[in-house]
Design a protein around this motif. Structure first.
Motif, PDB file in Angstrom:
ATOM      1  N   GLU A   1     -50.223  49.809 100.538  1.00  0.00           N
ATOM      2  CA  GLU A   1     -49.952  50.142  99.135  1.00  0.00           C
ATOM      3  C   GLU A   1     -49.074  49.075  98.489  1.00  0.00           C
ATOM      4  O   GLU A   1     -49.321  48.647  97.360  1.00  0.00           O
TER       5      GLU A   1
ATOM      6  N   GLU B   1     -51.052  45.660  98.043  1.00  0.00           N
ATOM      7  CA  GLU B   1     -52.027  45.760  96.947  1.00  0.00           C
ATOM      8  C   GLU B   1     -51.326  45.718  95.597  1.00  0.00           C
ATOM      9  O   GLU B   1     -51.738  44.986  94.688  1.00  0.00           O
ATOM     10  N   ALA B   2     -50.254  46.491  95.445  1.00  0.00           N
ATOM     11  CA  ALA B   2     -49.527  46.526  94.168  1.00  0.00           C
ATOM     12  C   ALA B   2     -48.917  45.158  93.847  1.00  0.00           C
ATOM     13  O   ALA B   2     -48.949  44.711  92.698  1.00  0.00           O
ATOM     14  N   SER B   3     -48.384  44.492  94.852  1.00  0.00           N
ATOM     15  CA  SER B   3     -47.749  43.187  94.627  1.00  0.00           C
ATOM     16  C   SER B   3     -48.752  42.170  94.098  1.00  0.00           C
ATOM     17  O   SER B   3     -48.485  41.453  93.127  1.00  0.00           O
ATOM     18  N   VAL B   4     -49.915  42.098  94.734  1.00  0.00           N
ATOM     19  CA  VAL B   4     -50.922  41.116  94.321  1.00  0.00           C
ATOM     20  C   VAL B   4     -51.507  41.489  92.955  1.00  0.00           C
ATOM     21  O   VAL B   4     -51.729  40.624  92.110  1.00  0.00           O
ATOM     22  N   ARG B   5     -51.706  42.772  92.730  1.00  0.00           N
ATOM     23  CA  ARG B   5     -52.316  43.220  91.464  1.00  0.00           C
ATOM     24  C   ARG B   5     -51.360  43.098  90.284  1.00  0.00           C
ATOM     25  O   ARG B   5     -51.757  42.676  89.202  1.00  0.00           O
ATOM     26  N   LEU B   6     -50.083  43.447  90.479  1.00  0.00           N
ATOM     27  CA  LEU B   6     -49.145  43.551  89.364  1.00  0.00           C
ATOM     28  C   LEU B   6     -48.303  42.311  89.102  1.00  0.00           C
ATOM     29  O   LEU B   6     -47.793  42.147  87.994  1.00  0.00           O
TER      30      LEU B   6
ATOM     31  N   LYS C   1     -63.525  34.276  95.964  1.00  0.00           N
ATOM     32  CA  LYS C   1     -63.986  34.946  94.738  1.00  0.00           C
ATOM     33  C   LYS C   1     -65.444  35.255  94.763  1.00  0.00           C
ATOM     34  O   LYS C   1     -66.296  34.850  95.345  1.00  0.00           O
TER      35      LYS C   1
END
Length: 107
Positions: free
Chosen positions: A24, A27-32, A107
Motif C-alpha cells: 500500500e 503504490e501510494a508513494s509512486v502514484r502520489l 510503459k
C-alpha cells in the motif's frame, strides 16, 4: 538523484500483514509523489521474510518530502514492531542514462 537499497528482516509472524502495508505504501508513494521514481519491494525466494526495497528519488527534496507524507508515516508507525532488522544502503548509479531507458521500456 537519491538511490537507496533497504534491507529488512521481518518477524515471520507478521509477514503477511507487513507485506500488505508495504505494498500500500509503495503504490501510494509512486502514484502520489512526483519525485518518487521507484519504491520497488521484493523478497528473497529462500527467505520471504528478508525484504529488499529499491528506492529511487528525483532528488534530496523529494526524499525528504516522502518521509513526511501520511502514507509513509502510517507505514513506519504500523510496521515498527514487525521489523527485526533494518539496514539502509545508499547507492550511486553507474549508468543513469541506461536506467532511464529501463523505466521507459516498462510503459
Amino acid at each position: 538523484m537519491i538511490i537507496r537499497l533497504s534491507e529488512l528482516e521481518i518477524d515471520s509472524k507478521y509477514l503477511d500483514e507487513y507485506n500488505k502495508i508495504l505494498q500500500e505504501e509503495a503504490e501510494a508513494s509512486v502514484r502520489l509523489e512526483p519525485g518518487v521514481i521507484s519504491i520497488f519491494p521484493m523478497s528473497l525466494k529462500e527467505a520471504p521474510n528478508q525484504i529488499r526495497i529499491v528506492e529511487i528519488y528525483a532528488n534530496k527534496a523529494a526524499y525528504e518530502s516522502h518521509l513526511k507524507t501520511p502514507h509513509f508515516q502510517k507505514y513506519k508507525t504500523t510496521t515498527l514492531k514487525m521489523v527485526k532488522n533494518l539496514k539502509l544502503i545508499d547507492m550511486t548509479a553507474l549508468d543513469a542514462d541506461t536506467m532511464k531507458k529501463i523505466f521507459h521500456k516498462l510503459k
